[in-house]
Design a protein around this motif. Structure first.
Motif, short mmCIF file in Angstrom:
data_model
loop_
_atom_site.label_atom_id
_atom_site.label_comp_id
_atom_site.label_asym_id
_atom_site.label_seq_id
_atom_site.Cartn_x
_atom_site.Cartn_y
_atom_site.Cartn_z
N THR A 1 0.81 -1.22 0.00
CA THR A 1 0.00 0.00 0.00
C THR A 1 0.85 1.27 0.00
OG1 THR A 1 -0.16 -0.13 2.41
CG2 THR A 1 -1.97 -1.08 1.13
N ASN B 1 1.33 2.79 -3.70
CA ASN B 1 0.30 3.57 -4.39
C ASN B 1 -0.41 4.55 -3.47
OD1 ASN B 1 -1.27 1.72 -2.97
ND2 ASN B 1 -2.78 1.53 -4.59
N HIS C 1 -0.80 7.00 -7.09
CA HIS C 1 -1.93 6.14 -7.48
C HIS C 1 -1.80 5.72 -8.94
CE1 HIS C 1 -4.06 6.66 -3.74
NE2 HIS C 1 -3.78 7.94 -3.79
N ASP C 2 -1.52 6.65 -9.77
CA ASP C 2 -1.28 6.36 -11.18
C ASP C 2 0.22 6.58 -11.36
OD1 ASP C 2 -1.39 5.96 -13.87
OD2 ASP C 2 -2.32 7.89 -14.34
N ASP D 1 -1.25 1.67 -9.05
CA ASP D 1 -2.43 0.89 -8.67
C ASP D 1 -2.44 -0.53 -9.25
OD1 ASP D 1 -3.50 2.71 -6.95
OD2 ASP D 1 -4.89 3.59 -8.39
N PRO D 2 -2.21 -0.71 -10.56
CA PRO D 2 -2.28 -2.08 -11.08
C PRO D 2 -1.21 -3.00 -10.49
CG PRO D 2 -1.53 -0.57 -12.79
CD PRO D 2 -1.98 0.26 -11.64
N VAL E 1 0.06 -2.81 -7.36
CA VAL E 1 -0.37 -3.17 -6.01
C VAL E 1 -1.54 -4.14 -6.08
CG1 VAL E 1 -1.37 -2.27 -3.87
CG2 VAL E 1 0.47 -1.02 -5.01
N GLU E 2 -2.44 -3.92 -7.02
CA GLU E 2 -3.58 -4.83 -7.20
C GLU E 2 -3.11 -6.24 -7.50
OE1 GLU E 2 -7.62 -6.03 -7.65
OE2 GLU E 2 -6.74 -4.24 -6.75
#
Length: 201
Positions: free
Chosen positions: A56, A59, A63-64, A67-68, A70-71
């Motif tokens: 966590t 991101n 975030h951009d 995100d992908p 971390v997902e």
């Protein structure tokens, strides 16, 4: 008369201690606030260190495009190297070893919006560092053990070993082992072998 003088001296001594000289208690108290500040800084530092090792962190600000990535770690599946490593007790920093200069550079790139992503949100071009030199460094994978344990992998015939192939080491680890996406058995470009669970090919 002597008794009165003695009591007067005691009063003066007591008053002097109260007026001119700090008591032992006040000497102790002057270290309480700095001590609390130091303790808070230490606790915050430890907390930041723990957070810095978690997905966590990556991101929380960026975030951009993070995100992908971390997902894929938190909600990935068997067959994604990052997910598999986390399940084995590793964390992001097990592979992504931070260097201050690199992190400063990444912050500058992010704040200036000087990065590109593909249609799925992955950084483009992506940096693939999964080479044998990287993966087999001290404390990680032992290639001798990897090779000896993968003859006849996944129920295939005993002569097949993706880590000791006829490609004469033309392949790197990252050609098959994908960190944040589904790994691919490149051998099946030519062969028809059983792939590991969660893999393509």
């Amino acid at each position: 008369m002597a008794e009165k003088d003695t009591s007067a001296q005691q009063e003066q001594t007591t008053d002097g201690a109260l007026e001119g000289q700090p008591s032992t208690a006040s000497k102790r108290n002057k270290w309480v606030v700095p001590g609390v500040i130091v303790a808070v800084i230490i606790v915050l530092g430890i907390g930041f260190g723990v957070w810095h090792e978690s997905p966590t962190f990556c991101n929380a600000v960026c975030h951009d495009p993070m995100d992908p990535y971390v997902e894929s770690v938190t909600n990935g599946h068997v067959g994604m190297a990052a997910y598999d490593h986390v399940q084995a007790g590793k964390n992001c920093l097990s592979c992504h070893q931070p260097k201050l200069t690199e992190q400063v550079s990444e912050v500058m790139i992010w704040t200036s919006d000087a990065f590109t992503t593909d249609e799925e949100g992955w950084l483009a071009p992506s940096k693939d560092f999964a080479s044998e030199e990287f993966c087999a460094r001290s404390g990680c994978h032992d290639m001798s053990e990897v090779i000896s344990s993968t003859w006849g992998f996944e129920g295939n015939a005993a002569q097949y070993n993706p880590h000791s192939s006829h490609q004469d080491q033309a392949l790197e680890c990252g050609d098959c082992h994908k960190a944040h996406s589904t790994s691919v058995l490149v051998c099946n470009d030519c062969h028809a072998l059983n792939a590991p669970e969660g893999w393509e090919g």
